[in-house]
Design a protein around this motif. Structure first.
Motif, mmCIF file in Angstrom:
data_model
loop_
_atom_site.group_PDB
_atom_site.id
_atom_site.type_symbol
_atom_site.label_atom_id
_atom_site.label_comp_id
_atom_site.label_asym_id
_atom_site.label_seq_id
_atom_site.Cartn_x
_atom_site.Cartn_y
_atom_site.Cartn_z
ATOM 1 N N GLU A 292 0.844 -1.194 0.000
ATOM 2 C CA GLU A 292 0.000 0.000 0.000
ATOM 3 C C GLU A 292 0.880 1.245 0.000
ATOM 4 O O GLU A 292 1.843 1.334 0.766
ATOM 5 C CB GLU A 292 -0.889 0.011 1.244
ATOM 6 N N ARG A 293 0.564 2.182 -0.861
ATOM 7 C CA ARG A 293 1.311 3.446 -0.879
ATOM 8 C C ARG A 293 0.353 4.581 -1.201
ATOM 9 O O ARG A 293 -0.796 4.355 -1.604
ATOM 10 C CB ARG A 293 2.454 3.403 -1.892
ATOM 11 N N VAL A 294 0.820 5.799 -1.014
ATOM 12 C CA VAL A 294 0.006 6.989 -1.267
ATOM 13 C C VAL A 294 0.638 7.768 -2.416
ATOM 14 O O VAL A 294 1.856 8.003 -2.424
ATOM 15 C CB VAL A 294 -0.083 7.878 -0.007
ATOM 16 N N ASP A 295 -0.173 8.175 -3.410
ATOM 17 C CA ASP A 295 0.374 8.894 -4.563
ATOM 18 C C ASP A 295 0.461 10.394 -4.270
ATOM 19 O O ASP A 295 0.200 10.848 -3.145
ATOM 20 C CB ASP A 295 -0.449 8.610 -5.825
ATOM 21 N N ASP A 296 0.810 11.171 -5.276
ATOM 22 C CA ASP A 296 0.999 12.612 -5.111
ATOM 23 C C ASP A 296 -0.295 13.344 -4.752
ATOM 24 O O ASP A 296 -0.257 14.482 -4.275
ATOM 25 C CB ASP A 296 1.583 13.218 -6.395
ATOM 26 N N PHE A 297 -1.442 12.708 -4.992
ATOM 27 C CA PHE A 297 -2.729 13.317 -4.683
ATOM 28 C C PHE A 297 -3.331 12.744 -3.401
ATOM 29 O O PHE A 297 -4.531 12.867 -3.154
ATOM 30 C CB PHE A 297 -3.699 13.110 -5.860
ATOM 31 N N ASN A 298 -2.478 12.085 -2.617
ATOM 32 C CA ASN A 298 -2.866 11.515 -1.328
ATOM 33 C C ASN A 298 -3.915 10.407 -1.469
ATOM 34 O O ASN A 298 -4.716 10.184 -0.567
ATOM 35 C CB ASN A 298 -3.399 12.610 -0.381
ATOM 36 N N ARG A 299 -3.881 9.724 -2.593
ATOM 37 C CA ARG A 299 -4.783 8.593 -2.816
ATOM 38 C C ARG A 299 -4.052 7.293 -2.521
ATOM 39 O O ARG A 299 -2.883 7.151 -2.864
ATOM 40 C CB ARG A 299 -5.285 8.575 -4.270
ATOM 41 N N LYS A 300 -4.750 6.354 -1.893
ATOM 42 C CA LYS A 300 -4.150 5.057 -1.592
ATOM 43 C C LYS A 300 -4.097 4.201 -2.848
ATOM 44 O O LYS A 300 -5.083 4.082 -3.579
ATOM 45 C CB LYS A 300 -4.947 4.329 -0.514
#
Length: 229
Positions: free
Chosen positions: A180-188
């Motif tokens: 699980e990671r978070v992208d530049d738009f704070n989406r999982k």
């Protein structure tokens, strides 16, 4: 010589096997799913050496510890690829050499399923091997070339997984960690945890089914382990 066409009846009578990848976060219970399989007809490939959760499972286990050893096991389990030259991995010559080392491959007839845990660890073994190969070094300077190592890693992993995917008549379950990671738009975002990107991107095209093991709340809010296919 006539064109070897299989009729629908002949194809329906062939012994079939399902190829799948089982994804889940660490501790979700992926390895424990081995207990749901018949120990008499399942071969457990333990790449993680972390079989504490299934110590009481009574089936057979193999433990390749290097990438070279894994490739030998893969050709032994999957059989030869007649399209390859004798000097190539997974060729008929490779298969015959491995059979001479491991014994009569008919011993594998009793297995219906290969449970491979995990390709996350397998990716690390592969990358460690790739970093020592000529492609991982610059021809001009002789210094390590990371791009070359990752390129070779992607080729090796896809070739190995595709070869096992062609193990006709066998069910093959690849286990992998879901990251699980978070992208530049704070989406999982969720992705297969493995070295490089090529294997993760192409894995869904190699297997018949992608299965995610995840804890989801039921109607009362209690978490239940659930298969999402």
């Amino acid at each position: 010589m006539s064109l070897p066409i299989l009729t629908a009846e002949q194809r329906s009578q062939e012994r079939k096997g399902i190829k799948s990848v089982l994804l889940g976060r660490s501790g979700e219970g992926k390895t424990t799913q081995l207990k749901t399989l018949d120990p008499q007809s399942t071969l457990f490939m333990d790449l993680e050496a972390g079989d504490l959760a299934v110590q009481d499972w009574e089936g057979d286990t193999i433990r390749p510890t290097t990438w070279t050893e894994f490739r030998n096991v893969a050709v032994y389990l999957g059989g030869p690829n007649p399209a390859l030259r004798d000097d190539q991995v997974y060729s008929k010559a490779h298969y015959e050499a491995v059979c001479e080392k491991y014994g009569d491959p008919s011993e594998l007839d009793k297995y219906d399923t290969y449970f491979i845990d995990s390709i996350t660890v397998l990716g690390r073994l592969c990358f460690q091997w790739c970093k020592s190969q000529p492609q991982a070094f610059s021809e001009k300077t002789g210094k390590p070339d990371t791009r070359g190592a990752y390129g070779l890693h992607g080729q090796e992993m896809i070739a190995a997984l595709t070869h096992l995917q062609h193990a006709r008549g066998k069910n093959v379950v690849f286990v992998a960690i879901l990251e699980e990671r978070v992208d530049d738009f704070n989406r999982k975002l969720y992705q297969l945890q493995i070295e490089g990107s090529k294997t993760g991107l192409e894995m869904p095209g190699i297997v018949d089914q992608v299965i995610t093991l995840v804890s989801l709340p039921d109607e009362e809010g209690n978490l239940r382990r659930t298969f999402v296919c």
